[in-house]
Enzyme design. Structure first.
Site, PDB file in Angstrom:
ATOM      1  N   HIS A 162       0.815  -1.222   0.000  1.00 53.75           N
ATOM      2  CA  HIS A 162       0.000   0.000   0.000  1.00 53.75           C
ATOM      3  C   HIS A 162       0.845   1.267   0.000  1.00 53.75           C
ATOM      4  O   HIS A 162       0.336   2.352  -0.255  1.00 53.75           O
ATOM      5  CB  HIS A 162      -0.934   0.001   1.216  1.00 53.75           C
ATOM      6  CG  HIS A 162      -1.998  -1.045   1.122  1.00 53.75           C
ATOM      7  ND1 HIS A 162      -3.299  -0.751   0.802  1.00 53.75           N
ATOM      8  CD2 HIS A 162      -1.945  -2.390   1.258  1.00 53.75           C
ATOM      9  CE1 HIS A 162      -4.008  -1.871   0.773  1.00 53.75           C
ATOM     10  NE2 HIS A 162      -3.207  -2.882   1.049  1.00 53.75           N
ATOM     11  N   ASP A 370       3.235   9.552  -0.785  1.00 48.26           N
ATOM     12  CA  ASP A 370       2.061   8.760  -0.401  1.00 48.26           C
ATOM     13  C   ASP A 370       1.876   7.646  -1.421  1.00 48.26           C
ATOM     14  O   ASP A 370       1.984   7.901  -2.624  1.00 48.26           O
ATOM     15  CB  ASP A 370       0.810   9.667  -0.409  1.00 48.26           C
ATOM     16  CG  ASP A 370      -0.190   9.316   0.678  1.00 48.26           C
ATOM     17  OD1 ASP A 370      -0.230   8.135   1.073  1.00 48.26           O
ATOM     18  OD2 ASP A 370      -0.933  10.210   1.134  1.00 48.26           O
TER      19      ASP A 370
HETATM   20  P1  ADQ Z   1      -3.184   6.026   4.802  1.00 44.54           P
HETATM   21  O1  ADQ Z   1      -1.796   6.545   4.932  1.00 44.54           O
HETATM   22  O2  ADQ Z   1      -3.920   5.843   6.071  1.00 44.54           O
HETATM   23  O3  ADQ Z   1      -3.231   4.673   3.954  1.00 44.54           O
HETATM   24  P2  ADQ Z   1      -5.209   7.342   2.951  1.00 44.54           P
HETATM   25  O4  ADQ Z   1      -5.130   6.627   1.658  1.00 44.54           O
HETATM   26  O5  ADQ Z   1      -5.374   8.801   2.811  1.00 44.54           O
HETATM   27  O6  ADQ Z   1      -3.922   7.150   3.858  1.00 44.54           O
HETATM   28  O7  ADQ Z   1      -6.431   6.750   3.752  1.00 44.54           O
HETATM   29  C1  ADQ Z   1      -6.873   7.336   4.930  1.00 44.54           C
HETATM   30  C2  ADQ Z   1      -8.321   6.958   5.210  1.00 44.54           C
HETATM   31  O8  ADQ Z   1      -8.668   7.407   6.499  1.00 44.54           O
HETATM   32  C3  ADQ Z   1      -9.293   7.611   4.219  1.00 44.54           C
HETATM   33  O9  ADQ Z   1     -10.293   6.694   3.881  1.00 44.54           O
HETATM   34  C4  ADQ Z   1      -9.857   8.791   5.016  1.00 44.54           C
HETATM   35  O10 ADQ Z   1     -11.193   9.107   4.701  1.00 44.54           O
HETATM   36  C5  ADQ Z   1      -9.762   8.317   6.431  1.00 44.54           C
HETATM   37  N1  ADQ Z   1      -9.521   9.454   7.344  1.00 44.54           N
HETATM   38  C6  ADQ Z   1      -8.476  10.288   7.351  1.00 44.54           C
HETATM   39  N2  ADQ Z   1      -8.623  11.225   8.297  1.00 44.54           N
HETATM   40  C7  ADQ Z   1      -9.791  10.962   8.911  1.00 44.54           C
HETATM   41  C8  ADQ Z   1     -10.508  11.561  10.001  1.00 44.54           C
HETATM   42  N3  ADQ Z   1     -10.042  12.620  10.673  1.00 44.54           N
HETATM   43  N4  ADQ Z   1     -11.673  11.008  10.348  1.00 44.54           N
HETATM   44  C9  ADQ Z   1     -12.155   9.918   9.703  1.00 44.54           C
HETATM   45  N5  ADQ Z   1     -11.537   9.338   8.683  1.00 44.54           N
HETATM   46  C10 ADQ Z   1     -10.367   9.832   8.299  1.00 44.54           C
HETATM   47  C11 ADQ Z   1      -2.265   3.813   3.325  1.00 44.54           C
HETATM   48  C12 ADQ Z   1      -1.275   4.494   2.375  1.00 44.54           C
HETATM   49  C13 ADQ Z   1      -2.023   5.284   1.311  1.00 44.54           C
HETATM   50  C14 ADQ Z   1      -3.001   4.366   0.565  1.00 44.54           C
HETATM   51  C15 ADQ Z   1      -3.853   3.586   1.550  1.00 44.54           C
HETATM   52  C16 ADQ Z   1      -4.673   2.521   0.847  1.00 44.54           C
HETATM   53  O11 ADQ Z   1      -0.388   5.337   3.098  1.00 44.54           O
HETATM   54  O12 ADQ Z   1      -1.119   5.883   0.383  1.00 44.54           O
HETATM   55  O13 ADQ Z   1      -3.840   5.138  -0.260  1.00 44.54           O
HETATM   56  O14 ADQ Z   1      -3.061   2.917   2.519  1.00 44.54           O
HETATM   57  O15 ADQ Z   1      -3.854   1.699   0.081  1.00 44.54           O
END
Ligand code: ADQ
Length: 460
Positions: A162, A370
């Site tokens: 990921h 990311d």
């Molecule tokens: P993350 O680094 O966690 O994931 P991201 O892809 O942005 O990053 O996913 C975060 C999730 O958490 C999103 O669904 C978002 O809606 C939710 N979220 C964030 N802040 C929030 C808040 N304050 N309240 C509720 N929900 C919140 C890792 C990798 C990424 C990759 C994903 C999936 O780092 O690059 O996209 O896995 O593969």
């Protein structure tokens, strides 16, 4: 995937968490990137999920939750420290994110990493029936594919990373680089977020394992391993549906009212992580206020940040710096009734998140690095009226697909500031055209498509 074959997901965390105490304690579905991504697929196929509960201590007995079999893995206090907080989050995480913080290389943490990977691998090998498919996820389990392969030669194994896979020069830092490469080559298919991650891995494989082949196909010890990009996505229709629910529309209207209906809303939503570029984004916003290019009467920044890895020093320090910066900006620029930055350090409900996305005129997704970034895709899916502008970092995997966003280099603070200004001033027609294309891309490549393509490739 065959109807009767089960999907065995092996991931660091379980898709459920324990809430409540004593007799009222129960398991509830948890939030987060991977859970969000996998649950639609698991609704279609019977499955088993092997993962850690998130708390130190003995593993609870296996159980079933919403038709999914759950097999918890236990980690002791020491293992949480050495494996999870140590090797995963202080070695692999920074090293694989452009070494944004210096990775730590400690032998005892590595030994612990091997031990825990073996624990997961054994549980997976034991759970699998003939014809099942094992899908291992992410950087906490880089060694598991080979360990499972040694126990079960008869099973198809897929692996998906990921986070980014680092370029050769950085990967070479890792004292245990050979073992990591060979660990991944135990899978039949190794998937990455972008093609350059896949290429980085193929190069590392040819260099550090007795392997030969191309960027997408490698032969190692008489086995063929396929390598490719499978950009992860979201349940587009679910986000769209939620965005149009009256409670969400209502809540978005209320947010706008409270902020001031005449003000433009800029929004950022991240895990509190140094890879997400929260500090540079705040500095870009501050720069615009300082140079009087924007005024608090006309716009506001809402930063929603969910707490993350709070036991790790780098995260505590970063949080302090962010909070100081927010305090400084507000101290300097806020006016009665017009706060410059609204900073919420908490997790919000899916409905609230959707309402914020709906209320936001400009979405700022500016990570320094990311793997993908699902927030960018969630925003796009929520903009059912084709309004809104996405500002997106070139260094998010999502930028490879979402080329019609306003792309920025987050290291260039002035450049980010200029792009924010461009976003605020973008003619409505142009914003609409861009959003139409962005929505088409995410609609077409949703999370179902992602999983289907991965599983199809795995079975080929
Ligand atoms: P993350 O680094 O966690 O994931 P991201 O892809 O942005 O990053 O996913 C975060 C999730 O958490 C999103 O669904 C978002 O809606 C939710 N979220 C964030 N802040 C929030 C808040 N304050 N309240 C509720 N929900 C919140 C890792 C990798 C990424 C990759 C994903 C999936 O780092 O690059 O996209 O896995 O593969």
């Amino acid at each position: 995937m065959r109807k009767d074959s089960r999907l065995i997901v092996v991931a660091n965390r379980l898709p459920v968490q324990r809430v409540g105490r004593g007799s009222s304690a129960r398991w509830e579905r948890s939030s987060g990137g991977l859970v969000t991504a996998m649950s639609p697929i698991l609704r279609r196929h019977a499955g088993v999920w092997i993962g850690w509960t998130g708390n130190a201590g003995r593993a609870p007995a296996p159980f079933t939750h919403e038709r999914l079999m759950i097999r918890p893995i236990g980690l002791s206090e020491r293992e949480v420290h050495d494996y999870y907080q140590g090797f995963c989050n202080r070695t692999i995480w920074p090293l694989f994110h452009d070494a944004l913080r210096p990775p730590e290389f400690q032998r005892d943490r590595w030994d612990c990493y091997i031990e825990i990977n073996r624990r997961f691998a054994r549980a997976a090998a034991r759970s699998a029936r003939r014809g099942d498919i094992i899908w291992v996820h992410d950087y906490q389990l880089l060694l598991a594919p080979r360990m499972i392969r040694e126990l079960r030669r008869d099973i198809k194994i897929g692996f998906f990373l990921h986070i980014p896979f680092p370029p050769e020069e950085l990967f070479a830092w890792l004292p245990w680089r050979q073992a990591v490469v060979r660990g991944l080559l135990g899978a039949d298919l190794v998937g990455f977020q972008t093609f350059s991650d896949a290429q980085n891995f193929s190069r590392a494989a040819r260099r550090y394992a007795p392997a030969e082949g191309t960027d997408t196909e490698i032969t190692c010890e008489n086995r063929r391993i396929r390598i490719n990009a499978f950009p992860i996505s979201i349940d587009f229709r679910d986000f769209e549906r939620r965005a149009n629910q009256s409670a969400v529309v209502q809540r978005a209207r209320q947010i706008r009212q409270r902020i001031g209906p005449e003000r433009r809303i800029m929004l950022a939503v991240d895990r509190l992580d140094y890879t997400k570029g929260i500090e540079s984004r705040l500095r870009a916003f501050e720069d615009l206020l300082e140079r009087k290019l924007i005024r608090v009467e006309d716009c506001v920044l809402i930063q929603i940040a969910v707490p993350s890895r709070e036991n790790v020093t780098e995260y505590q320090e970063m949080r302090m710096r962010i909070e100081q910066t927010v305090g400084r900006i507000n101290g300097e620029f806020s006016q009665p009734g017009h706060v410059a930055v609204h900073y919420f350090r908490r997790s919000v409900t899916p409905d609230d998140l959707s309402a914020y996305y709906r209320a936001a005129d400009v979405m700022l997704v500016t990570p320094l690095r990311d793997g993908m970034n699902l927030v960018a895709k969630e925003y796009v899916a929520t903009r059912t009226d084709y309004s809104g502008v996405l500002v997106l970092s070139e260094f998010a995997g999502a930028a490879r697909e979402l080329r019609r966003a306003l792309l920025v280099n987050p290291h260039d603070i002035q450049g980010v500031a200029a792009t924010i200004l461009q976003a605020l001033r973008l003619p409505r027609d142009e914003a609409r055209k861009r959003m139409m294309i962005l929505r088409m891309i995410v609609r077409r490549h949703d999370v179902y498509d992602w999983a289907e393509k991965f599983l199809e490739a795995l079975e080929r």
